[in-house]
Design a protein around this motif. Structure first.
Motif, PDB file in Angstrom:
ATOM      1  N   GLY A  78     -55.961  10.442 -16.398  1.00 22.79           N
ATOM      2  CA  GLY A  78     -55.520  11.661 -17.396  1.00 22.79           C
ATOM      3  C   GLY A  78     -54.508  12.364 -16.509  1.00 22.79           C
ATOM      4  N   ALA A  79     -54.596  12.851 -15.447  1.00 18.04           N
ATOM      5  CA  ALA A  79     -53.937  13.631 -14.319  1.00 18.04           C
ATOM      6  C   ALA A  79     -52.579  12.915 -14.134  1.00 18.04           C
ATOM      7  CB  ALA A  79     -54.480  13.945 -13.202  1.00 18.04           C
ATOM      8  N   ALA A  80     -52.514  11.530 -14.303  1.00 18.78           N
ATOM      9  CA  ALA A  80     -51.184  11.024 -14.136  1.00 18.78           C
ATOM     10  C   ALA A  80     -50.424  11.258 -15.416  1.00 18.78           C
ATOM     11  CB  ALA A  80     -51.222   9.592 -13.984  1.00 18.78           C
ATOM     12  N   PHE A  81     -50.888  11.131 -16.424  1.00 18.65           N
ATOM     13  CA  PHE A  81     -50.321  11.562 -17.762  1.00 18.65           C
ATOM     14  C   PHE A  81     -49.847  12.978 -17.882  1.00 18.65           C
ATOM     15  CE2 PHE A  81     -52.219   7.376 -18.736  1.00 18.65           C
ATOM     16  CZ  PHE A  81     -51.344   6.893 -19.671  1.00 18.65           C
ATOM     17  N   GLY A  82     -50.871  13.719 -17.513  1.00 22.90           N
ATOM     18  CA  GLY A  82     -50.594  15.015 -17.499  1.00 22.90           C
ATOM     19  C   GLY A  82     -49.492  15.680 -16.558  1.00 22.90           C
ATOM     20  N   SER A  83     -49.233  15.343 -15.668  1.00 21.05           N
ATOM     21  CA  SER A  83     -48.480  15.604 -14.609  1.00 21.05           C
ATOM     22  C   SER A  83     -47.225  15.243 -15.066  1.00 21.05           C
ATOM     23  CB  SER A  83     -48.509  15.149 -13.283  1.00 21.05           C
ATOM     24  OG  SER A  83     -48.713  13.752 -13.199  1.00 21.05           O
ATOM     25  N   LEU A  84     -47.042  14.062 -15.636  1.00 17.26           N
ATOM     26  CA  LEU A  84     -45.786  13.413 -16.201  1.00 17.26           C
ATOM     27  C   LEU A  84     -45.299  14.336 -17.385  1.00 17.26           C
ATOM     28  CD1 LEU A  84     -43.403  11.230 -15.969  1.00 17.26           C
ATOM     29  CD2 LEU A  84     -45.074   9.914 -17.411  1.00 17.26           C
ATOM     30  N   ALA A  85     -46.082  14.563 -18.173  1.00 12.61           N
ATOM     31  CA  ALA A  85     -45.824  15.310 -19.572  1.00 12.61           C
ATOM     32  C   ALA A  85     -45.379  16.446 -19.253  1.00 12.61           C
ATOM     33  CB  ALA A  85     -46.915  15.114 -20.653  1.00 12.61           C
ATOM     34  N   SER A  86     -46.090  17.475 -18.289  1.00 17.02           N
ATOM     35  CA  SER A  86     -45.876  18.752 -18.033  1.00 17.02           C
ATOM     36  C   SER A  86     -44.620  18.938 -17.393  1.00 17.02           C
ATOM     37  CB  SER A  86     -47.259  19.385 -17.077  1.00 17.02           C
ATOM     38  OG  SER A  86     -47.002  18.694 -15.709  1.00 17.02           O
ATOM     39  N   GLY A  87     -44.061  17.845 -16.883  1.00 18.28           N
ATOM     40  CA  GLY A  87     -42.709  17.900 -16.134  1.00 18.28           C
ATOM     41  C   GLY A  87     -41.646  18.096 -17.183  1.00 18.28           C
ATOM     42  N   TYR A  88     -41.794  17.224 -18.243  1.00 19.56           N
ATOM     43  CA  TYR A  88     -40.851  17.538 -19.314  1.00 19.56           C
ATOM     44  C   TYR A  88     -41.068  18.786 -19.847  1.00 19.56           C
ATOM     45  CZ  TYR A  88     -38.972  16.869 -23.939  1.00 19.56           C
ATOM     46  OH  TYR A  88     -38.214  17.096 -25.163  1.00 19.56           O
ATOM     47  N   ILE A  89     -42.349  19.051 -20.350  1.00 17.55           N
ATOM     48  CA  ILE A  89     -42.676  20.457 -20.990  1.00 17.55           C
ATOM     49  C   ILE A  89     -42.079  21.723 -20.348  1.00 17.55           C
ATOM     50  CG2 ILE A  89     -44.216  21.880 -21.904  1.00 17.55           C
ATOM     51  CD1 ILE A  89     -45.956  19.314 -22.537  1.00 17.55           C
ATOM     52  N   SER A  90     -42.460  21.501 -18.846  1.00 16.38           N
ATOM     53  CA  SER A  90     -41.990  22.777 -18.202  1.00 16.38           C
ATOM     54  C   SER A  90     -40.521  22.874 -18.292  1.00 16.38           C
ATOM     55  CB  SER A  90     -42.768  22.750 -16.623  1.00 16.38           C
ATOM     56  OG  SER A  90     -42.100  21.809 -16.025  1.00 16.38           O
ATOM     57  N   ASP A  91     -39.613  21.888 -17.895  1.00 18.06           N
ATOM     58  CA  ASP A  91     -38.364  21.961 -17.840  1.00 18.06           C
ATOM     59  C   ASP A  91     -37.885  22.292 -19.320  1.00 18.06           C
ATOM     60  OD1 ASP A  91     -37.897  21.218 -15.251  1.00 18.06           O
ATOM     61  OD2 ASP A  91     -37.340  19.145 -15.663  1.00 18.06           O
ATOM     62  N   ARG A  92     -38.394  21.999 -20.334  1.00 17.67           N
ATOM     63  CA  ARG A  92     -37.687  22.236 -21.668  1.00 17.67           C
ATOM     64  C   ARG A  92     -38.338  23.746 -22.250  1.00 17.67           C
ATOM     65  NH1 ARG A  92     -36.914  19.332 -26.614  1.00 17.67           N
ATOM     66  NH2 ARG A  92     -35.942  20.701 -28.028  1.00 17.67           N
ATOM     67  N   PHE A  93     -39.564  24.280 -21.889  1.00 21.61           N
ATOM     68  CA  PHE A  93     -40.166  25.319 -22.540  1.00 21.61           C
ATOM     69  C   PHE A  93     -40.647  26.338 -21.414  1.00 21.61           C
ATOM     70  CE2 PHE A  93     -41.229  21.798 -25.646  1.00 21.61           C
ATOM     71  CZ  PHE A  93     -40.432  22.287 -26.636  1.00 21.61           C
ATOM     72  N   GLY A  94     -40.540  25.958 -20.163  1.00 22.82           N
ATOM     73  CA  GLY A  94     -40.698  26.937 -19.008  1.00 22.82           C
ATOM     74  C   GLY A  94     -42.045  26.902 -18.352  1.00 22.82           C
TER      75      GLY A  94
END
Length: 474
Positions: A78-94
């Motif tokens: 789950g952490a592998a998916f979370g780190s990948l998704a959060s990278g996109y979200i943090s670049d897009r939304f902060g």
């Protein structure tokens, strides 16, 4: 009136200095609540597993070697998916909004693990919790690096690792105390429920920290970035200098190709591969085999369950002390030097542990000698390798795709973590003690990789690092 003016300026500067330090302290403290949750959630499984392996009619979940690995590694996948998704979200939304969303997942995931009625439910709940853990592992170091200035970045980002190991120490201590004080079969549910607390603190804290000035600048919001930096830096000159660097970087970014094309450029791909290689290096030291399974390793030497849980507290204490030493060392030595020193010592301690478990007779002396080898390993790992890894994840990648590439590299690190967590109990059952010699051989390979492939980043601003990497890796 005029005579008081010269005194007023230093007083005002002193107040601003205090205010900026306070804001950075609060920001780092809030962000590292995610790291505290990360540490607790990964550490508490060591205390919970011995009780979860009990039969269902005795309050456990009836885990065997396969389902132990499955429950442990589900969080990591789950952490592998979370780190990948959060990278996109943090670049897009902060970064700040991403941390807020992750805090909700921490709370929900912890609650679900505490009430899990079956193995399949527990695996799903741990996977959900893992999304939060992975997201925090990718977002927190980047947020801290972008809040801190170049002078303080190394030591402030390293506090992320300090909070991870503090969370693990808290987990080990609490599991031992609960096991000693509450003689009930489903005590593991209480252990897991406490993981909601740092999630709540993170959620509340995100309403008291500023947005990342570097993320604001990457979106062209330079005036807002300046306003934040004026609150975070000691002098207006420091803030202005950083704004100018970010303005220049933003202008360069506007002249660059689209993100998709940038990701295909050779130097960026090389950087990503280095980041992935560092994740392999960190995880295949075998550190999480000890963090998750030390009680089981010690039980195999004849030590009782409660004694093994109590002894595991030593893991947490040593990790905290070692991380404090690591924060000091990062301020004095280069990243490459610390990593290579740590890997040499990791090889030595893995070989020593394999010899102790293979050649010493099974008795109390073997138990405590094995524990001493594990503690020495953790001292080196948490001082020289783990804090340097997370610091490099916050430094290596270019601003335009920092969140995405950090998330990608960290997600691979979590997959390597999952591979170790899932296969270790199976390998230990199948191969026995030679498992530790295999780790030593792998770490010799990691040492060679660091020597030949890792550039030095100490003493450079994030913008200088980006220019240096592009020049060195093109």
């Amino acid at each position: 009136m005029s005579s008081s003016t010269p005194c007023a300026a230093p007083l005002e500067q002193a107040r601003h200095h205090t205010s900026s330090n306070r804001l950075i302290f609060i920001s780092v403290l809030v962000a590292t609540m995610g790291a505290l949750a990360f540490g607790y959630d990964t550490g508490i499984i060591a205390g919970a597993l011995p009780f979860m392996t009990l039969p269902v009619d005795q309050g456990g979940l009836g885990l065997n070697a396969f389902t132990e690995g499955l429950v442990t590694s589900s969080l990591i996948i789950g952490a592998a998916f979370g780190s990948l998704a959060s990278g996109y979200i943090s670049d897009r939304f902060g970064r700040r909004l991403t941390l807020r969303l992750l805090s909700l997942l921490f709370i929900t995931g912890a609650l679900c693990t505490a009430i899990a009625p079956s193995i399949s439910f527990m695996v799903g709940a741990r996977f959900l919790l893992g999304i939060a853990v992975g997201g925090g592992s990718a977002t927190v170091p980047v947020f801290i690096a972008e809040i801190a200035g170049p002078k303080r970045r190394g030591r402030l980002v390293s506090r992320n690792e300090l909070m991870i190991v503090s969370g693990q120490l808290l987990a080990y201590t609490l599991s031992a105390l609960l096991a000693a004080l509450m003689q009930i079969p489903d005590i593991w549910r209480y252990m897991l429920a406490f993981a909601m607390v740092p999630g709540v603190l993170l959620l509340v804290g995100t309403f008291f920290v500023p947005a990342s000035p570097h993320w604001l600048a990457s979106k062209g919001r330079l005036d807002e970035a300046r306003q934040v930096l004026e609150k975070l830096r000691e002098t207006p000159e420091d803030a202005q200098r950083e704004v100018e660097e970010m303005r220049e970087q933003h202008e360069h970014a506007r002249q660059r190709p689209p993100i998709g094309e940038l990701l295909r450029q050779g130097w960026v791909i090389k950087l990503l591969l280095i980041g992935i290689g560092l994740g392999f290096t960190a995880q295949f030291t075998g550190v999480n085999a000890f963090m998750y399974y030390t009680p089981i390793i010690l039980k195999n030497t004849g030590m009782g369950t409660n004694a093994a849980l109590t002894a595991t507290i030593g893991n947490g204490i040593v990790s905290v002390i070692a991380t404090l030493l690591g924060i000091w060392a990062i301020g004095r030595y280069g990243r490459r030097h610390l990593l290579m020193t740590g890997l040499v010592m990791v090889v030595v301690t893995q070989v020593a542990l394999g010899c102790v478990l293979t050649f010493m007779p099974q008795n109390l002396t073997q138990s405590y000698t094995a524990l001493a080898c594990i503690l020495l390993f953790l001292l080196v790992m948490q001082m020289c390798i783990a804090p340097v890894y997370w610091l490099l994840m916050s430094e290596l990648f270019p601003m335009q795709v920092r969140g995405l590439l950090t998330g990608t590299a960290v997600s691979m690190q979590w997959l390597f973590n999952a591979a170790v967590a899932f296969t270790f109990p199976i390998a230990l059952a199948a191969l026995g003690n030679p498992t530790f010699f295999a780790f030593a051989v792998i770490n010799v390979g990691s040492l060679i990789f660091v020597f030949f492939c890792l550039p030095e980043t100490k003493g450079k601003s994030l913008e200088q690092i980006e220019r240096h990497m592009k020049k060195e890796l093109v």
